[in-house]
Design a protein around this motif. Structure first.
Motif, PDB file in Angstrom:
ATOM      1  N   VAL A 101       0.866  -1.174   0.000  1.00 21.73           N
ATOM      2  CA  VAL A 101       0.000   0.000   0.000  1.00 21.73           C
ATOM      3  C   VAL A 101       0.904   1.225   0.000  1.00 21.73           C
ATOM      4  O   VAL A 101       1.761   1.378   0.884  1.00 21.73           O
ATOM      5  CB  VAL A 101      -0.947   0.021   1.209  1.00 21.73           C
ATOM      6  N   LEU A 102       0.735   2.081  -0.995  1.00 20.21           N
ATOM      7  CA  LEU A 102       1.635   3.211  -1.211  1.00 20.21           C
ATOM      8  C   LEU A 102       0.927   4.508  -0.876  1.00 20.21           C
ATOM      9  O   LEU A 102      -0.030   4.903  -1.558  1.00 20.21           O
ATOM     10  CB  LEU A 102       2.093   3.233  -2.676  1.00 20.21           C
ATOM     11  N   PHE A 103       1.383   5.177   0.164  1.00 25.15           N
ATOM     12  CA  PHE A 103       0.844   6.482   0.521  1.00 25.15           C
ATOM     13  C   PHE A 103       1.773   7.554  -0.033  1.00 25.15           C
ATOM     14  O   PHE A 103       2.998   7.468   0.109  1.00 25.15           O
ATOM     15  CB  PHE A 103       0.724   6.622   2.042  1.00 25.15           C
ATOM     16  N   VAL A 104       1.177   8.560  -0.662  1.00 18.38           N
ATOM     17  CA  VAL A 104       1.990   9.548  -1.346  1.00 18.38           C
ATOM     18  C   VAL A 104       1.303  10.908  -1.282  1.00 18.38           C
ATOM     19  O   VAL A 104       0.070  11.001  -1.378  1.00 18.38           O
ATOM     20  CB  VAL A 104       2.228   9.122  -2.817  1.00 18.38           C
ATOM     21  N   ALA A 105       2.090  11.963  -1.067  1.00 20.89           N
ATOM     22  CA  ALA A 105       1.547  13.318  -1.124  1.00 20.89           C
ATOM     23  C   ALA A 105       0.974  13.549  -2.515  1.00 20.89           C
ATOM     24  O   ALA A 105       1.475  13.022  -3.514  1.00 20.89           O
ATOM     25  CB  ALA A 105       2.637  14.342  -0.820  1.00 20.89           C
ATOM     26  N   ASP A 106      -0.080  14.339  -2.593  1.00 19.91           N
ATOM     27  CA  ASP A 106      -0.814  14.469  -3.848  1.00 19.91           C
ATOM     28  C   ASP A 106       0.069  14.926  -5.010  1.00 19.91           C
ATOM     29  O   ASP A 106      -0.117  14.484  -6.142  1.00 19.91           O
ATOM     30  CB  ASP A 106      -1.992  15.414  -3.650  1.00 19.91           C
ATOM     31  N   ALA A 107       1.036  15.792  -4.759  1.00 24.19           N
ATOM     32  CA  ALA A 107       1.914  16.268  -5.828  1.00 24.19           C
ATOM     33  C   ALA A 107       2.766  15.150  -6.411  1.00 24.19           C
ATOM     34  O   ALA A 107       3.202  15.221  -7.566  1.00 24.19           O
ATOM     35  CB  ALA A 107       2.819  17.388  -5.309  1.00 24.19           C
ATOM     36  N   LEU A 108       3.013  14.110  -5.620  1.00 28.30           N
ATOM     37  CA  LEU A 108       3.838  12.983  -6.063  1.00 28.30           C
ATOM     38  C   LEU A 108       3.000  11.776  -6.475  1.00 28.30           C
ATOM     39  O   LEU A 108       3.542  10.684  -6.694  1.00 28.30           O
ATOM     40  CB  LEU A 108       4.808  12.579  -4.945  1.00 28.30           C
ATOM     41  N   LEU A 137       2.304  -4.215   3.852  1.00 31.97           N
ATOM     42  CA  LEU A 137       3.436  -3.324   4.081  1.00 31.97           C
ATOM     43  C   LEU A 137       3.032  -1.948   3.584  1.00 31.97           C
ATOM     44  O   LEU A 137       2.750  -1.755   2.396  1.00 31.97           O
ATOM     45  CB  LEU A 137       4.679  -3.814   3.340  1.00 31.97           C
ATOM     46  N   MET A 138       2.969  -0.988   4.500  1.00 36.13           N
ATOM     47  CA  MET A 138       2.564   0.371   4.163  1.00 36.13           C
ATOM     48  C   MET A 138       3.813   1.182   3.836  1.00 36.13           C
ATOM     49  O   MET A 138       4.680   1.394   4.698  1.00 36.13           O
ATOM     50  CB  MET A 138       1.814   1.006   5.341  1.00 36.13           C
ATOM     51  N   LEU A 139       3.912   1.648   2.607  1.00 38.06           N
ATOM     52  CA  LEU A 139       5.078   2.398   2.153  1.00 38.06           C
ATOM     53  C   LEU A 139       4.698   3.865   1.956  1.00 38.06           C
ATOM     54  O   LEU A 139       3.673   4.167   1.341  1.00 38.06           O
ATOM     55  CB  LEU A 139       5.600   1.826   0.829  1.00 38.06           C
ATOM     56  N   PHE A 140       5.553   4.744   2.449  1.00 36.50           N
ATOM     57  CA  PHE A 140       5.294   6.174   2.369  1.00 36.50           C
ATOM     58  C   PHE A 140       6.354   6.812   1.472  1.00 36.50           C
ATOM     59  O   PHE A 140       7.540   6.813   1.807  1.00 36.50           O
ATOM     60  CB  PHE A 140       5.296   6.787   3.773  1.00 36.50           C
ATOM     61  N   LEU A 141       5.911   7.300   0.308  1.00 35.57           N
ATOM     62  CA  LEU A 141       6.811   7.955  -0.636  1.00 35.57           C
ATOM     63  C   LEU A 141       6.901   9.426  -0.247  1.00 35.57           C
ATOM     64  O   LEU A 141       5.906  10.158  -0.292  1.00 35.57           O
ATOM     65  CB  LEU A 141       6.298   7.797  -2.070  1.00 35.57           C
ATOM     66  N   ARG A 142       8.092   9.866   0.130  1.00 33.44           N
ATOM     67  CA  ARG A 142       8.266  11.196   0.704  1.00 33.44           C
ATOM     68  C   ARG A 142       9.115  12.088  -0.193  1.00 33.44           C
ATOM     69  O   ARG A 142      10.043  11.629  -0.853  1.00 33.44           O
ATOM     70  CB  ARG A 142       8.925  11.102   2.085  1.00 33.44           C
ATOM     71  N   GLY A 143       8.791  13.376  -0.183  1.00 30.17           N
ATOM     72  CA  GLY A 143       9.538  14.335  -0.979  1.00 30.17           C
ATOM     73  C   GLY A 143       9.959  15.534  -0.166  1.00 30.17           C
ATOM     74  O   GLY A 143       9.296  15.920   0.810  1.00 30.17           O
ATOM     75  N   ASP A 186       3.132  11.935   8.535  1.00 36.57           N
ATOM     76  CA  ASP A 186       3.637  11.335   9.773  1.00 36.57           C
ATOM     77  C   ASP A 186       2.499  10.754  10.608  1.00 36.57           C
ATOM     78  O   ASP A 186       2.631   9.666  11.190  1.00 36.57           O
ATOM     79  CB  ASP A 186       4.408  12.370  10.593  1.00 36.57           C
ATOM     80  N   ALA A 187       1.388  11.468  10.656  1.00 33.46           N
ATOM     81  CA  ALA A 187       0.258  11.008  11.459  1.00 33.46           C
ATOM     82  C   ALA A 187      -0.355   9.735  10.878  1.00 33.46           C
ATOM     83  O   ALA A 187      -0.729   8.812  11.626  1.00 33.46           O
ATOM     84  CB  ALA A 187      -0.805  12.109  11.541  1.00 33.46           C
ATOM     85  N   VAL A 188      -0.449   9.673   9.551  1.00 32.32           N
ATOM     86  CA  VAL A 188      -1.003   8.473   8.913  1.00 32.32           C
ATOM     87  C   VAL A 188      -0.097   7.278   9.185  1.00 32.32           C
ATOM     88  O   VAL A 188      -0.564   6.190   9.556  1.00 32.32           O
ATOM     89  CB  VAL A 188      -1.185   8.695   7.403  1.00 32.32           C
ATOM     90  N   ARG A 189       1.202   7.482   9.035  1.00 32.07           N
ATOM     91  CA  ARG A 189       2.129   6.374   9.284  1.00 32.07           C
ATOM     92  C   ARG A 189       2.062   5.927  10.742  1.00 32.07           C
ATOM     93  O   ARG A 189       2.037   4.722  11.035  1.00 32.07           O
ATOM     94  CB  ARG A 189       3.552   6.776   8.921  1.00 32.07           C
ATOM     95  N   ARG A 190       1.999   6.886  11.637  1.00 28.95           N
ATOM     96  CA  ARG A 190       1.945   6.552  13.067  1.00 28.95           C
ATOM     97  C   ARG A 190       0.678   5.745  13.383  1.00 28.95           C
ATOM     98  O   ARG A 190       0.719   4.799  14.181  1.00 28.95           O
ATOM     99  CB  ARG A 190       1.994   7.844  13.883  1.00 28.95           C
ATOM    100  N   ALA A 191      -0.436   6.104  12.751  1.00 28.59           N
ATOM    101  CA  ALA A 191      -1.689   5.392  12.995  1.00 28.59           C
ATOM    102  C   ALA A 191      -1.571   3.921  12.587  1.00 28.59           C
ATOM    103  O   ALA A 191      -2.036   3.024  13.307  1.00 28.59           O
ATOM    104  CB  ALA A 191      -2.826   6.064  12.220  1.00 28.59           C
ATOM    105  N   PHE A 192      -0.932   3.670  11.457  1.00 30.53           N
ATOM    106  CA  PHE A 192      -0.773   2.283  11.020  1.00 30.53           C
ATOM    107  C   PHE A 192       0.230   1.534  11.901  1.00 30.53           C
ATOM    108  O   PHE A 192       0.009   0.370  12.257  1.00 30.53           O
ATOM    109  CB  PHE A 192      -0.359   2.229   9.554  1.00 30.53           C
TER     110      PHE A 192
END
Length: 338
Positions: free
Chosen positions: A213-220, A265-271, A283-289
């Motif tokens: 599961v890929l979480f990504v900021a809207d711009a990315l 596996l929750m993956l967070f693509l960060r920029g 950060d809050a979404v990742r912490r919740a999971f």
């Protein structure tokens, strides 16, 4: 399974797909150069709005270019994936038809409809029926293995067109930075980089027998969709991209079924361009999971510009998907058809 055994890779990778992934930085540079030289009719700058039509990998590549110019766009640039065009398409519209093969039936039909309505059409393709449409201008690039291998061509040619039309400022400096960032990042991701020093190989190992599961900021978001598409198509594994704007829905639905929590596996693509609000939200979404028992990890983009961050994240995902295919002993070039 040994991800440092290059002979093992060759025994599975029937079309040498790894070479295609390795070539992406050069492909991006060449596509940008080509995009500066291809014809640009004098009437195009008069287009009131621009509509990009594409499906699958081609749509993702076009959306990457659109994301780069969105904050400064001087004219509306919309993306469309449906088979039927919006009613407003006609004279005054420039339609960008994106199709790697040039044979995507829905895109060919939509381009024909646009021409019949008096719109201007530019096809970005490697050939096929789209390249032969009477009345369309064609920007043609060299044929690749398949659409999965043409992301840089489609994205950089689309970006070149948008900047030459004056939709956004020239991106030559951003392209140079992005190509340099891709090459620097690639040193650790290539197959000849050992697992102990290769984060993409280790990530593929983490993804084995897991849902991604890929979480990504809207711009990315285009980079997140690239990860999803590559894991699906190359790794033959399940993945889902969730833009930050929709993350609260995912958080609400994470409790059940409990028996599957360990399979994700929750993956967070960060920029580096994240605003403070976006950073705190991610950060809050990742912490919740994490606090609910899910495995999580983060992948940082490289570079200063949005283009560099989109391309480096996408390229990282290409390598991860390839190594995941090696983990599962499946040919990256194999296609599962409906």
């Amino acid at each position: 399974m040994n991800l440092d055994d290059l002979d093992y890779f060759k025994s599975i990778d029937s079309q040498g797909y790894l070479r295609v992934i390795d070539a992406l930085p050069d492909q991006a540079a060449a596509a940008w150069t080509l995009g500066q030289a291809l014809p640009l009719p004098e009437t195009w700058p008069d287009a009131q709005h621009i509509l990009m039509i594409g499906r699958g990998d081609s749509a993702t590549a076009g959306d990457l270019a659109r994301a780069v110019v969105s904050a400064e766009s001087r004219r509306p640039v919309m993306a469309w994936t449906g088979p039927d065009l919006p009613a407003w398409v006609g004279a005054g519209t420039l339609v960008l038809a994106l199709s790697h093969s040039g044979e995507t039936a829905e895109i060919v039909a939509a381009a024909e409809t646009a021409l019949a309505r008096g719109a201007q059409v530019l096809a970005i393709t490697s050939g096929g029926r789209l390249a032969a449409l009477p009345g369309a201008t064609v920007w043609r690039y060299p044929l690749k293995v398949d659409s999965r291998a043409a992301m840089a061509d489609l994205a950089l040619l689309t970006l070149a067109l948008l900047t030459r039309l004056g939709v956004a400022d020239d991106k030559t400096a951003d392209v140079a930075e992005a190509v340099d960032a891709l090459r620097r990042q690639q040193a650790a991701l290539r197959a000849d980089s050992a697992v102990s020093h290769n984060p993409a190989k280790r990530m593929a190992g983490q993804l084995m027998e897991h849902y991604s599961v890929l979480f990504v900021a809207d711009a990315l978001a285009p980079a997140g969709r690239r990860w999803q598409g590559q894991i699906n198509q190359i790794g033959k594994a399940w993945a889902q991209c969730i833009p930050l704007a929709e993350a609260s829905h995912a958080v609400s639905g994470m409790l059940f079924p409990e028996a599957l929590v360990h399979k994700y596996l929750m993956l967070f693509l960060r920029g580096a361009l994240e605003t403070e609000a976006v950073r705190q939200r991610m950060d809050a979404v990742r912490r919740a999971f994490m606090t609910n028992g899910f495995n999580t990890d983060a992948i940082p983009a490289v570079g200063r510009s949005l283009l560099s961050q989109l391309l480096t994240l996408s390229h990282y995902g290409d390598y991860v998907a390839y190594y995941l295919a090696m983990c599962y002993a499946v040919d990256p070039a194999a296609v599962v058809r409906l």
